[in-house]
Design an enzyme around this catalytic site. Structure first.
Site, short mmCIF file in Angstrom:
data_model
loop_
_atom_site.label_atom_id
_atom_site.label_comp_id
_atom_site.label_asym_id
_atom_site.label_seq_id
_atom_site.Cartn_x
_atom_site.Cartn_y
_atom_site.Cartn_z
N ARG A 121 5.47 44.00 8.86
CA ARG A 121 5.03 44.44 10.19
C ARG A 121 3.90 45.47 10.13
O ARG A 121 3.68 46.22 11.08
CB ARG A 121 6.19 44.98 11.01
CG ARG A 121 7.25 43.92 11.30
CD ARG A 121 8.32 44.47 12.24
NE ARG A 121 9.32 43.44 12.52
CZ ARG A 121 10.41 43.23 11.77
NH1 ARG A 121 10.62 44.00 10.71
NH2 ARG A 121 11.26 42.28 12.07
N LYS A 143 -10.50 44.02 14.18
CA LYS A 143 -10.20 42.62 14.49
C LYS A 143 -9.95 41.87 13.19
O LYS A 143 -10.79 41.87 12.30
CB LYS A 143 -11.38 41.96 15.22
CG LYS A 143 -11.32 42.02 16.72
CD LYS A 143 -12.38 41.12 17.32
CE LYS A 143 -12.33 41.13 18.83
NZ LYS A 143 -13.32 40.22 19.42
N GLU A 185 -26.43 39.97 12.76
CA GLU A 185 -25.56 40.90 13.48
C GLU A 185 -26.31 42.16 13.88
O GLU A 185 -26.06 42.73 14.95
CB GLU A 185 -24.34 41.26 12.63
CG GLU A 185 -23.36 40.11 12.39
CD GLU A 185 -22.53 39.74 13.61
OE1 GLU A 185 -22.63 40.43 14.64
OE2 GLU A 185 -21.78 38.76 13.53
N LYS A 227 -20.93 50.11 17.48
CA LYS A 227 -19.63 49.42 17.48
C LYS A 227 -18.48 50.41 17.64
O LYS A 227 -17.53 50.14 18.38
CB LYS A 227 -19.45 48.60 16.20
CG LYS A 227 -18.17 47.77 16.26
CD LYS A 227 -18.16 46.60 15.33
CE LYS A 227 -16.96 45.70 15.60
NZ LYS A 227 -16.90 44.56 14.68
N GLU A 237 -9.86 44.88 23.53
CA GLU A 237 -10.61 43.97 24.40
C GLU A 237 -9.87 43.64 25.70
O GLU A 237 -9.90 42.52 26.18
CB GLU A 237 -10.94 42.67 23.64
CG GLU A 237 -12.27 42.06 24.04
CD GLU A 237 -12.77 41.01 23.07
OE1 GLU A 237 -13.13 39.93 23.54
OE2 GLU A 237 -12.81 41.26 21.86
N ARG A 242 -15.47 45.60 25.18
CA ARG A 242 -15.68 45.14 23.80
C ARG A 242 -16.23 43.72 23.73
O ARG A 242 -16.83 43.32 22.74
CB ARG A 242 -14.35 45.24 23.02
CG ARG A 242 -14.49 44.91 21.55
CD ARG A 242 -13.26 45.27 20.75
NE ARG A 242 -13.44 44.87 19.36
CZ ARG A 242 -12.73 45.33 18.35
NH1 ARG A 242 -11.80 46.23 18.55
NH2 ARG A 242 -12.96 44.91 17.13
N ASN A 246 -19.41 40.05 21.44
CA ASN A 246 -19.36 38.62 21.18
C ASN A 246 -20.67 37.91 21.49
O ASN A 246 -20.74 36.68 21.41
CB ASN A 246 -18.23 37.97 22.01
CG ASN A 246 -16.86 38.40 21.55
OD1 ASN A 246 -16.64 38.65 20.37
ND2 ASN A 246 -15.92 38.49 22.49
N HIS A 249 -21.75 34.76 19.72
CA HIS A 249 -20.62 34.27 18.92
C HIS A 249 -19.86 33.10 19.54
O HIS A 249 -19.18 32.37 18.83
CB HIS A 249 -19.64 35.42 18.64
CG HIS A 249 -20.13 36.36 17.60
ND1 HIS A 249 -21.28 37.11 17.76
CD2 HIS A 249 -19.67 36.66 16.36
CE1 HIS A 249 -21.48 37.85 16.67
NE2 HIS A 249 -20.52 37.59 15.81
N HIS A 253 -19.37 30.25 16.88
CA HIS A 253 -18.07 29.77 16.41
C HIS A 253 -17.89 28.28 16.66
O HIS A 253 -17.29 27.57 15.84
CB HIS A 253 -16.94 30.56 17.09
CG HIS A 253 -16.83 31.97 16.61
ND1 HIS A 253 -16.02 32.90 17.21
CD2 HIS A 253 -17.44 32.62 15.59
CE1 HIS A 253 -16.12 34.06 16.58
NE2 HIS A 253 -16.99 33.91 15.60
N HIS A 267 -22.17 31.92 8.75
CA HIS A 267 -21.90 32.70 9.96
C HIS A 267 -23.17 33.38 10.48
O HIS A 267 -23.41 33.39 11.69
CB HIS A 267 -20.82 33.75 9.68
CG HIS A 267 -20.45 34.54 10.90
ND1 HIS A 267 -19.89 33.97 12.01
CD2 HIS A 267 -20.58 35.87 11.19
CE1 HIS A 267 -19.68 34.89 12.94
NE2 HIS A 267 -20.09 36.05 12.46
#
Length: 362
Positions: A121, A143, A185, A227, A237, A242, A246, A249, A253, A267
């Site tokens: 956990r 993330k 990026e 960031k 988010e 936030r 993206n 992205h 993706h 990427h």
């Protein structure tokens, strides 16, 4: 050494930026806070390129290295289970407080962070990014994610690292194509929030592409600051703040997923194409002028990144439908108004998205 604080109450941590960071006392003190046995996730290539430096650091830390395959395909449920089974074996023998060191690019950071978030956990982890892309983006913000064949980053958690060490020593061995990956990026940060950074990237592109340290350090620091401040305001988010990270992205993706994470579409390339595509969406929605889209195209080309690629349009649209940002038949996309200012738009029809994809399809 530059230090940027990410203020998240009990989840706060520091981002350290500089050279020879891992030989400094700060690295060892942060490691000791995490535990007394490190499970190091990395690629064989990184060990080969930086063997002497890595050995000089790890000799002072009780550890075991787990070699991870390269590429997005390593971010799989199968690989997660394989790593966890190895950690269980280690745990049974040493009976000490474990933590994870993610020594690598975005794949290692995403995978290692995800494993850290679910093993018992949650156990501590430290990010040590070794690519330009992961220095400015993937290692910061907590993330974590893995892929399924249907969609990228579809299984994931929000789980912050205990520290991020951006050691510029690792960038010296990057190949030109790996350097280009990171600039996609960096350009994203400039487009979404900092016109001055955008202008700096245009003015100093030769020095930056040549990895001139003073310029590079300035840019990495600014991206990390952007960031960090966004993550502080919207860690998980939930407030929509936030989401602006993206930009580029959603299409990126979808391209990666529809092209089966092949070497043809890394990427960084996907994000560059995604920014151009989402720029066109913004223009078709009459949110920005064509000149603003052309500014993005020009800077993407300046950093030798693609603005067009051959892909299957229908498969990419289907991949978009699987995206976690897809809501009730419409996709939620970050759109630009001008360089340095973006917003979030929902209920964008697939007709407009298809038209934008056609613009980047060769």
């Amino acid at each position: 050494m530059e230090i940027i604080k990410v203020n998240l109450k009990e989840n706060s941590y520091n981002i350290y930026i500089g050279e020879d960071l891992l030989r400094q006392e700060r690295f060892f003190s942060e490691s000791k806070k995490c535990g007394n046995f490190a499970v190091v996730l990395t690629h064989k290539k990184i060990l080969d390129l930086h063997q002497e430096y890595i050995n000089s650091i790890l000799k002072n830390i009780s550890h075991q290295i787990l070699i991870i395959p390269e590429g997005e395909k390593a971010k799989s449920p199968r690989q997660v289970l394989k790593i966890i089974k190895e950690i269980v074996k280690i745990d049974r023998v040493i009976k000490r407080k474990l933590f994870i060191l993610c020594l690598g690019g975005g794949v290692i950071g995403d995978l290692g962070g995800f494993v850290a978030s679910i093993y018992k956990r949650g156990i501590p982890y430290i990010q040590i990014p070794t690519t330009l892309l992961s220095c400015v983006d993937a290692s910061i913000g907590g993330k974590t994610a893995i892929n399924l064949k249907e969609a990228k980053n579809i299984i994931g958690t929000f789980y912050q690292p205990k520290a991020v060490f951006v050691d510029l020593n690792f960038l010296s061995t990057l190949k030109e194509k790996e350097i280009k990956e990171g600039f996609s990026e960096i350009i994203k940060y400039a487009v979404i929030q900092d016109k001055n950074l955008f202008d700096f990237l245009k003015k100093h592109y030769q020095e930056l592409k040549g990895l001139e340290i003073s310029c590079l350090k300035k840019v990495i620091k600014r991206c990390a600051e952007i960031k960090a401040r966004i993550v502080e305001r919207d860690e998980k988010e939930k407030r929509g703040i936030r989401t602006i990270l993206n930009f580029g992205h959603t299409i990126a993706h979808a391209l990666e997923s529809s092209m089966k994470y092949s070497r043809k579409i890394t990427h960084g390339k996907a994000v560059a194409l995604g920014m151009v595509g989402e720029g066109y969406i913004s223009h078709f929605l009459r949110l920005c002028s064509k000149e603003e889209v052309e500014k993005i195209i020009n800077i993407v080309q300046l950093y030798s990144l693609p603005t067009k690629i051959q892909f299957n349009l229908l498969e990419t649209l289907e991949a978009l439908r699987q995206d976690k940002k897809f809501i009730r038949g419409y996709t939620r996309i970050v759109v630009i108004e001008k360089i340095g200012k973006v917003s979030i738009k929902e209920n964008i029809s697939f007709k407009i998205i298809k038209k934008a994809l056609e613009k980047i399809n060769r």
